[in-house]
Design a protein around this motif. Structure first.
Motif: not given
Length: 114
Positions: A37, A62, A64, A87-92
């Motif tokens: 990431a 946003k 996170w 980790y944009a796809d997981k929002g983390q």
């Protein structure tokens, strides 16, 4: 006796080749690793709700989820700058470092928004 020795040797070679072939099939012939990431600097506010810690970015508001909340312990409610893997796809995010931002910067931002 020679036949038994040759049979044992042949069996061990066959088993070795079979286990090697299975290992190659598991990783597709090459070791595949997930891309790391990206490391980004983010400014925002740390929010805590019980054991769950979140970070709200100033830029786009946003929220996170923080993978390693112990890194932000003691910064709940503070305005900070983070260096984190996103980790944009997981929002983390995984926090690598935290830097407190000065209160006067927040005061200026509050005055500008009014």
């Amino acid at each position: 006796m020679k036949k038994l020795l040759i049979l044992t040797l042949a069996l061990s070679v066959v088993c070795s080749v079979a286990s090697f072939a299975q290992d190659m099939a598991k990783d597709g012939g090459m070791a595949k690793t997930a891309p790391a990431a990206p490391l980004k600097n983010l400014k925002g506010t740390v929010k805590a709700d019980g054991d769950k810690v979140a970070f709200v970015a100033d830029k786009d508001k946003k929220s996170w989820d923080v993978v390693n909340p112990e890194a932000l312990k003691g910064h709940e409610g503070h305005h900070v700058e983070l260096s984190a893997h996103v980790y944009a796809d997981k929002g983390q995010i995984h926090v690598m470092s935290v830097k407190m931002l000065k209160a006067e910067k927040m005061d200026k931002m509050d005055k500008m928004s009014k």
